[in-house]
Design an enzyme around this catalytic site. Structure first.
Site, short mmCIF file in Angstrom:
data_model
loop_
_atom_site.label_atom_id
_atom_site.label_comp_id
_atom_site.label_asym_id
_atom_site.label_seq_id
_atom_site.Cartn_x
_atom_site.Cartn_y
_atom_site.Cartn_z
N CYS A 63 41.28 100.94 53.42
CA CYS A 63 42.24 101.98 54.19
C CYS A 63 42.94 103.07 53.40
O CYS A 63 42.70 104.22 53.74
CB CYS A 63 43.06 101.21 55.24
SG CYS A 63 44.40 102.10 55.75
N CYS A 68 40.93 105.10 56.08
CA CYS A 68 42.09 105.70 56.89
C CYS A 68 42.61 106.92 56.46
O CYS A 68 42.74 107.89 56.95
CB CYS A 68 43.03 104.66 57.56
SG CYS A 68 42.27 103.04 57.89
N TYR A 205 31.26 105.38 63.05
CA TYR A 205 32.31 106.26 63.31
C TYR A 205 32.58 106.79 61.96
O TYR A 205 32.93 107.93 61.70
CB TYR A 205 33.47 105.78 63.79
CG TYR A 205 34.47 104.75 62.94
CD1 TYR A 205 35.27 105.21 61.98
CD2 TYR A 205 33.99 103.41 62.97
CE1 TYR A 205 35.98 104.25 61.45
CE2 TYR A 205 34.87 102.43 62.21
CZ TYR A 205 35.81 103.09 61.24
OH TYR A 205 36.27 102.02 60.63
N GLU A 209 33.07 110.76 61.70
CA GLU A 209 34.21 111.52 61.03
C GLU A 209 34.16 112.31 59.89
O GLU A 209 34.83 113.30 59.75
CB GLU A 209 35.16 110.25 60.68
CG GLU A 209 35.94 109.67 61.94
CD GLU A 209 36.60 108.46 61.76
OE1 GLU A 209 37.40 107.93 62.45
OE2 GLU A 209 36.66 107.79 60.61
N GLU A 479 49.40 112.73 80.16
CA GLU A 479 49.89 112.94 81.45
C GLU A 479 48.63 112.93 82.67
O GLU A 479 48.53 112.54 83.32
CB GLU A 479 50.71 114.27 81.92
CG GLU A 479 50.25 115.34 82.16
CD GLU A 479 50.98 116.39 82.37
OE1 GLU A 479 51.77 116.30 83.72
OE2 GLU A 479 50.90 117.67 82.01
#
Lengths: 499, 653
Positions: A63, A68, A205, A209, A479
C-alpha cells in the site's frame, strides 16, 4: 516483501520473545504495534525481494510503497491536469497546453513514500516493536530463521506467529520477453524517467488505474484486455468506467492477448498480440509494457510446510478460519496472503487489529468481511459498497431486487464544459418494503469520499426509505444518492435535471 | 376485484378531501411502477385522466403512466361541473336537479354512443356502481339518483359544486424558489391545477434575476462555482508540485468567470420554466399580495394587476439580505444578491458579517487573489460548532483573509465612482469608543437575511408572523395560523434555511395535501456544509448544544487532526484538517454530532448523515472498513477522546 509479526515465547534460541509476530507490511506493522501496546514482546520481520526489474523499497508493504499511496498521488497529478484545463473556464488565465514532467512528480511521490517508510520505523520503535529487515522462513512451527546482511543467521521463536506477507504482481509465464522487458506496478511508481508510450496489459483495477493516470499526465496509453474489465465489480459500472476512459484518450484493445515482446534496435518494445476471436496477429511499438494481470501470494519462500501451515493448491494462498487461524493453532494469517479475503489495505489493518485484540486483549470480535467499501481511482472514480447488481439478482432473484439509479451532472462540470455522460449512481435494494439497501455504486468525482459514509449506512441496515429521508447537502455529488427516485424497472429516464 | 378498498357502496361524503376516488386509486408515482394492474382493462385507464382532470386545459399530468387515449365520446367533452352518465330514457330527475341549481350538467348518454357499453363497464369498475345514472361532481363520485338527491338535501352537493367553481386554482404558490417549485411540481404531478407567482424585487443596487429563487440565482449554485474557481487557483499551485510545468504568473479574470457562471444560471432558469410548462403549472412573473381570503393580487413589472383565487396557498417567498441601516449602506454597499453577477472585479473588499455567506464570499474572493477583510461583530458562524467555526476562521486567516473582530460599520462614504469605485468605511468598536477607518473598492454586507413576508397582505387574511423576525410560524405539517395557507422554505420559522430542506418539505407538503401520503418532513439531523476555503461539513449537534442537552459527563467526543494525502506532496500544511464526533454515552455511544473540516467535506458528510438517520454508533464506526486513501476513512479509526487530553497532532503519516 515478506513481513511477519512474531510474538516471542519463553527462553531458548538466540532471541526470545514473549509474544511473537512474523509479518511485514501495513498489517504486520499495525498488528505488531497493537500487540506491543497490549504489553507483549513483538518483532516484525520484513524483507522486500527486489522486483525482476530490480525495484525495491522500505517498510510499509504494498500500500505505502507500490500501491494505494503512490497510486492515489499519481491519480491526483492526473486530476490536477484536468483541473488545469478547467481553470480557464473559471477565469484563470493559464496558457494551454501545460506540459507534465514525470521526473518531478515521481521524485515528489517517492520522497513522500520514503517519509512514510521512516514514519513506520519510528512508530515501531516508539512502541518497542523489534524490527528485523531480514528474509525469514519457518524452521518449525514456533521458529523462523533469517539471514541478516552480514550473513549472520538469526533465529526467532514466538508463541504466536502472524503471516502477512501479501502478494506480488504476476508475470505471464509463456510470453516471450515478458519478464525481460515488462514492468509491473512494483516498478512504475519508482521509475525515474517517464514510461513514455505505454501498453498496460490486464483488466484489473490496478491496470485501469495505472492506465488512467498515465493518460491523464499526457502519455499515449493503451490497455489490452482479454476478457472482462474489473471482474467481480458491478459490470454496468465497469463498462462505464471503460467508456469514460476511452472517451478521455485511453486506447483499448479488447479481446486481445499478447504473445511476445521484443526489443527493437532503437530500444522500443515491439509487442505482438493475437485477437482472440479472429486469431489475427497484430503488433505495436511501445516504450513500456506494464503487466497488471493479477497478483500472487508471497508464500513460496516461507517454508510453510515446515510449520505445517496449509495453503490452497490453486492459489497458494493461506487457508484460515473466521478467526484468521491457519491449520496450525498459534499461526495466523491476514491480508492479501489469505485465501478469499478482499485484497484491501483497510481490511488488512482491521483484521490485524482485531486479531491482536482477540489474542491478547480478551476480545472475541471477529472481522466482518461483508459490505467492505472500496473505490477504484480511475480518472472518473468508482466507489462501491455491498452487492453488485448481478450478485444481488443472483442471490435474491430479479423479482425481488429494485435498482434505483440516476445520471447526474456535477455542478463543477457545467461551467468547465465537461462531459458527464458517465456520472452515474445506482442503489441496489430489496424490492419488498422496507427495501433494505444491498449495494451502492457511485461513479463520479470524489467517489471514495462519497462512498465512505454510505458504507456505514449500509452497515447500519439502511433501508431505501431511510436514505430518502436524509436531507441532501447542496450542491454536492453525494446528494444524488439521497435523491434517487427512478427505478430501473420503471424504464423512466434517469437523467437528473435542475437542482 | 375491489378497486377502491376504502370505498364501496353508496357514497356518504363527509368532506371533499380526501377525495374518495383519487385517494383510493393507485396513485401515479414518479418513482413507482408505471404498469397498471393487469386486471384493469385499458379502457378503464383511458377514462382515468378524463375523470380526474375534467378540463383538458388543466393539464392532467400522468407522469410515469402510459398516456392512453380517452374514448372518443369523452375526449371532447368539457367535463367541468357535474358529469352524468346515463341512458337517454331518463335520469330520474338528476339533470333537472342540476338545472334548478343553475348548473349545466354534462351528460353522456351511454346508449347513444358507440363505445357506451365499454364506458359503463369502466365506470362500474371505478365506482363499484353498476347502475345509471352515475353522477360525478368536481371529480367526486356522488353515486346514483338517490344518492344525488340525498347529497342535495344534506347540502353536500351544493358544497361540491361550489368547491369547483369557487376558485381558479387548487393551489397557488407564492415564490418560485427551491421550496415553491418542488411543491408546485409535485402538486401538478398529483393532478392539481397549480399556479406559481414569482417576482424578484430588484436589489437596492438594481440586481434582478430569473426563476428559481435564491439557491440557483444568488446562493448555492453561483457560490459553489466561485468556490470551485478559488479551489482551482489552489489546484494550480499544487499542480507544479505534481509535475505540471508553467512559469507564468497565473491571473484570474473576474469577468470571464462571472459570465460563465451567469450563463449556467440562465440555463437553469430556462430549465425551471420548461419543467413548469411540461407539468402544466401556470407561472406568472408577478408580485403576489393577499387581498382577501383565498384571493391574491398579482402585480407584474408594468404595474398591471390581476386577481387569482385558489383553495389553498403556499408561501415560499424566502429571504433577502439585510442592510445595516446606516448612512450610505443601501447606496454604496452590495450584498450576495449583487456579487455573483457583478460586471467588474470587486477589488479590495470589506465583507461585513460572520455568517456562512460572509465567510464563503470572503474565502473565494481571497482565493482569486483579492485583498479581503472580514469585519465581525461577535462570533463566527453563529449556531455552528464554535470550535469548528474558529478553525474555519483561522485557516482563512492563514490564507490571507484579514479579520477585524468586534467592530461594526457606522458610515459608508463614496470617495470615487467607478467599477469598482472607492468607499470609505467608518467603523466603531463594540467594546469601547475606538473607531477605525478603511478604504475599500467594495463593501459586501452579509449580516443576515430578512423574510419576505411583510408586504404581501398576510395581515389581511390573518396569517400570523413573528413580528421580530418576520418569519411565519408553522406547525409540523407546514400549516400557518390560517388553515388553508402553508409556508415552506426559509420563510418558515425555526426550520433550517437550506435548499434541500425546502425541496423536501415542499414536496412532502404537496403529497400530504393532494396525495395519500401522511409523511412529514423530518428536520432532525439535517446535514450541511459551509464552502469556505477549507470546507466544513456537519450533521447533528454542535458540541456546545450537545453539552447543553445531554450534559458533558454523558458525552464522549472523539477527534483527530488529519493530513489529506493530496496535501502531502502539494506541501500544504499538516495538522489543519480536523474530524470530530460527539457520542451519547447513555445511548450506546450513538453519534449525535458529526463534524469535519477538510477538502470535499460536503461529499464526505452526506453518507454519514444517512448513517446517522439509521442510528449510527461509535461501535459501527469502528466496525466499518475505511476506503483508503480518503479523508472520509478518518472516521473509522477515531481513537482519541477529547476528555483524555491526548495529543492529536499527526507526525508524518
Amino acid at each position: 516483501m515478506a513481513a511477519m509479526a512474531v510474538a516471542l515465547r519463553g527462553l531458548g534460541g538466540r532471541f526470545r520473545w514473549r509474544t511473537q509476530a512474523v509479518a511485514g507490511g501495513v498489517r504486520g506493522a499495525a498488528r505488531g504495534a497493537a500487540a506491543a501496546q497490549l504489553g507483549r514482546k513483538v518483532a516484525v520481520v520484513d524483507y522486500v525481494e527486489p522486483s525482476p526489474q530490480g525495484t525495491r523499497w522500505g517498510l510499509g508493504g504494498t500500500c505505502v510503497n507500490v500501491g494505494c499511496i503512490p497510486k492515489k498521488l499519481m491519480h491526483q497529478a492526473a486530476l490536477l491536469g484536468g483541473l488545469i484545463q478547467d481553470a480557464p473556464h473559471y477565469g484563470w488565465e493559464v496558457a494551454q497546453p501545460v506540459p507534465h514532467d514525470w521526473r518531478k512528480m515521481a521524485e515528489a511521490v517517492q520522497n513522500h513514500v520514503k517519509s512514510l517508510n521512516w514514519g513506520h520505523r519510528v512508530q515501531l520503535q516508539d512502541r518497542k516493536v523489534k524490527y528485523f529487515n531480514i528474509k525469514a522462513s519457518f524452521v518449525d512451527e514456533h521458529t523462523v530463521c533469517g539471514v541478516a546482511k552480514g550473513g549472520k543467521e538469526i533465529l526467532l521463536s514466538a508463541d504466536h506467529i502472524i503471516i502477512a506477507t501479501g502478494g506480488r504482481p504476476r508475470y505471464p509465464t509463456h510470453i516471450e520477453g515478458a519478464l525481460e522487458y515488462g514492468i509491473t506496478s512494483d516498478d512504475i511508481f519508482w521509475l525515474k524517467e517517464s514510461p513514455g508510450k505505454t501498453l498496460v496489459v490486464g483488466a484489473s483495477y490496478v491496470a485501469l488505474e495505472c492506465a488512467g493516470f498515465l493518460t491523464g499526465i499526457g502519455l499515449d496509453t493503451t490497455v489490452m484486455i482479454r476478457s472482462i474489465p474489473l471482474r467481480g465489480f458491478d459490470q454496468q459500472m465497469s463498462s462505464m468506467v471503460i467508456e469514460h476512459m476511452a472517451s478521455h484518450g485511453t486506447q483499448f484493445l479488447r479481446g486481445c492477448a499478447p504473445s511476445r515482446v521484443r526489443r527493437l534496435p532503437d530500444g522500443h518494445l515491439q509487442v505482438t498480440w493475437e485477437d482472440c476471436t479472429t486469431g489475427k496477429e497484430d503488433t505495436g511499438t511501445f516504450d513500456t509494457v506494464l503487466w497488471a494481470i493479477g497478483r500472487v501470494p508471497d508464500t513460496r519462500s516461507l517454508n510453510l510446510e515446515k510449520a505445517g501451515v496449509d495453503t490452497s493448491p490453486d492459489t497458494q494462498k493461506i487457508l484460515v478460519d473466521s478467526r484468521e487461524g491457519t491449520s496450525v493453532p498459534h499461526i495466523y494469517a491476514i491480508g492479501d496472503v489469505v485465501e478469499g479475503r478482499p485484497e484491501l489495505t483497510p481490511t488488512a489493518i482491521m483484521a490485524g487489529r482485531l486479531l491482536v485484540q482477540r489474542l491478547f486483549g480478551g476480545s472475541s470480535d471477529l472481522m466482518d468481511y461483508d459490505n467492505v467499501p472500496t473505490t477504484v481511482f480511475t480518472p472518473l472514480e468508482y466507489g462501491c459498497v455491498g452487492l453488485s447488481e448481478e450478485e444481488a439478482v443472483a442471490r435474491h432473484g430479479q423479482e425481488h431486487v429494485e435498482v434505483y439509479h440516476a445520471h447526474y451532472k456535477p455542478l463543477e462540470f457545467t461551467v468547465a464544459g465537461r462531459d458527464a455522460s458517465q456520472c452515474y449512481v445506482k442503489m441496489v435494494c430489496l424490492r419488498e418494503p422496507p427495501q433494505l439497501v444491498l449495494g451502492l455504486h457511485f461513479l463520479g468525482p470524489n467517489a471514495g469520499e462519497v462512498t465512505q459514509g454510505f458504507a456505514l449506512g449500509i452497515k447500519c441496515g439502511a433501508s431505501y426509505a431511510q436514505v430518502m429521508r436524509t436531507v441532501g447537502i447542496h450542491p454536492t455529488c453525494s446528494e444524488e444518492v439521497v435523491k434517487l427516485r427512478i427505478s430501473k424497472r420503471s424504464g423512466l429516464d434517469p437523467t437528473v435535471t435542475g437542482c | 376485484m375491489s378497486l377502491c378498498p376504502g370505498w364501496a357502496g353508496p357514497l356518504t361524503v363527509e368532506k371533499p378531501r380526501p377525495n374518495p376516488i383519487t385517494a383510493a386509486w393507485p396513485r401515479p408515482r414518479p418513482h413507482g411502477d408505471p404498469t397498471p394492474p393487469e386486471d384493469l382493462s385499458a379502457a378503464v385507464w383511458s377514462l382515468v385522466p378524463a375523470l380526474y382532470a375534467p378540463c383538458a386545459s388543466r393539464g392532467w399530468c400522468c407522469s410515469g403512466w402510459p398516456r392512453l387515449e380517452t374514448p372518443e365520446c369523452l375526449s371532447t367533452r368539457p367535463l367541468l361541473g357535474p358529469f352524468l352518465a346515463g341512458r337517454a330514457v331518463g335520469h330520474g330527475g338528476v339533470k333537472e336537479l342540476f338545472s334548478s341549481l343553475g348548473v349545466e350538467c354534462n351528460v353522456l348518454e351511454l346508449d347513444q354512443v358507440d363505445d357506451g357499453a365499454k364506458v359503463q363497464e369502466v365506470l362500474s369498475e371505478i365506482t363499484n356502481q353498476k347502475t345509471v345514472p352515475n353522477v360525478f361532481v368536481n371529480k367526486v363520485h356522488v353515486g346514483g339518483c338517490d344518492q344525488t338527491f340525498q347529497a342535495y338535501q344534506s347540502g353536500l352537493l351544493q358544497k361540491l359544486l361550489q368547491e369547483d367553481s369557487a376558485y381558479d386554482y387548487d393551489l397557488i404558490i407564492v415564490g418560485g424558489g427551491s421550496g415553491g417549485l418542488s411543491c408546485a411540481k409535485e402538486a401538478a404531478i398529483l393532478g392539481k391545477k397549480v399556479m406559481v407567482l414569482d417576482f424578484v424585487v430588484p436589489s437596492p443596487q438594481g440586481t434582478s434575476w430569473g426563476l428559481g429563487g435564491t439557491c440557483v440565482n444568488v446562493g448555492c449554485i453561483p457560490k459553489k462555482l466561485m468556490h470551485q474557481a478559488a479551489l482551482l487557483g489552489q489546484a494550480l499551485c499544487d499542480s507544479r508540485k505534481f509535475g505540471w510545468e508553467y512559469n507564468q504568473q497565473v491571473k484570474h479574470n473576474w469577468e470571464t468567470m462571472t459570465k460563465a457562471i451567469q450563463n449556467h444560471i440562465s440555463s437553469l432558469n430556462w430549465g425551471y420554466r420548461l419543467s413548469l410548462r411540461e407539468k402544466a403549472v401556470a407561472y406568472v412573473n408577478s408580485y403576489g399580495e393577499f387581498v382577501e381570503h383565498h384571493k391574491i393580487k398579482a402585480t407584474n413589472k408594468k404595474g398591471q394587476e390581476t386577481y387569482y383565487t385558489a383553495a389553498q396557498f403556499v408561501i415560499a417567498t424566502g429571504e433577502r439580505p439585510r442592510y445595516l441601516g446606516i448612512q450610505g449602506d443601501k447606496e454604496y454597499c452590495i450584498t450576495s444578491d449583487d456579487l455573483f453577477s457583478l460586471p467588474y472585479c470587486p477589488g479590495k473588499t470589506l465583507v461585513v458579517g460572520a455568517s456562512y455567506v460572509a465567510l464563503e464570499c470572503a474565502g473565494f474572493l481571497a482565493g482569486f487573489g483579492l485583498d479581503v477583510t472580514v469585519m465581525v461583530r461577535s462570533i463566527l458562524l453563529r449556531g455552528f460548532d464554535q470550535e469548528m467555526a474558529e478553525k474555519v476562521g483561522s485557516y482563512m486567516e492563514q490564507h490571507g483573509v484579514k479579520f477585524l473582530r468586534k467592530f461594526i460599520p457606522v458610515m459608508i462614504q463614496q470617495l470615487e465612482k467607478g467599477s469598482p469605485g472607492k468607499l470609505k468605511v467608518l467603523a466603531k468598536s463594540t467594546e469601547g469608543t475606538e473607531t477605525i477607518e478603511g478604504v475599500y473598492n467594495t463593501v459586501l454586507l452579509a449580516i443576515g437575511r430578512d423574510s419576505c413576508t411583510r408586504k404581501m397582505g398576510l395581515e389581511k387574511i390573518g396569517v400570523k408572523i413573528n413580528e421580530k423576525s418576520g418569519k411565519i410560524p408553522v406547525n409540523d405539517v407546514e400549516q400557518t395560523s390560517v388553515p388553508y395557507v402553508y409556508a415552506v422554505g426559509d420563510v418558515s420559522e425555526g426550520k433550517p434555511e437550506l435548499t434541500p430542506v425546502a425541496i423536501q418539505s415542499g414536496k412532502l407538503l404537496a403529497r400530504r395535501l393532494f396525495g395519500a401520503s401522511l409523511e412529514k418532513c423530518d428536520y432532525i439531523n439535517v446535514p450541511t456544509t459551509v464552502f469556505t476555503p477549507l470546507e466544513y461539513g456537519c450533521c447533528g449537534l454542535a458540541e456546545e448544544k450537545a453539552i447543553e442537552v445531554y450534559k458533558k459527563e454523558n458525552l464522549e467526543i472523539y477527534h483527530t487532526l488529519f493530513w489529506p494525502l493530496e496535501w502531502t506532496v502539494a506541501g500544504r500544511e499538516n495538522n489543519t484538517c480536523y474530524a470530530k464526533i460527539i457520542c451519547n454515552k447513555l445511548d450506546h455511544d450513538r453519534v449525535i454530532g458529526f463534524h469535519i473540516l477538510g477538502p470535499n467535506a460536503g461529499e464526505v458528510t452526506q453518507g454519514f448523515a444517512a448513517a446517522m438517520k439509521c442510528g449510527l454508533t461509535k461501535q459501527l464506526l469502528d466496525d466499518t472498513i475505511g476506503i483508503h486513501p480518503t479523508c472520509g476513512e478518518v472516521f473509522t479509526t477515531l481513537e482519541i477522546t477529547k476528555s483524555s487530553g491526548l495529543d492529536i497532532t499527526q507526525k508524518g503519516c
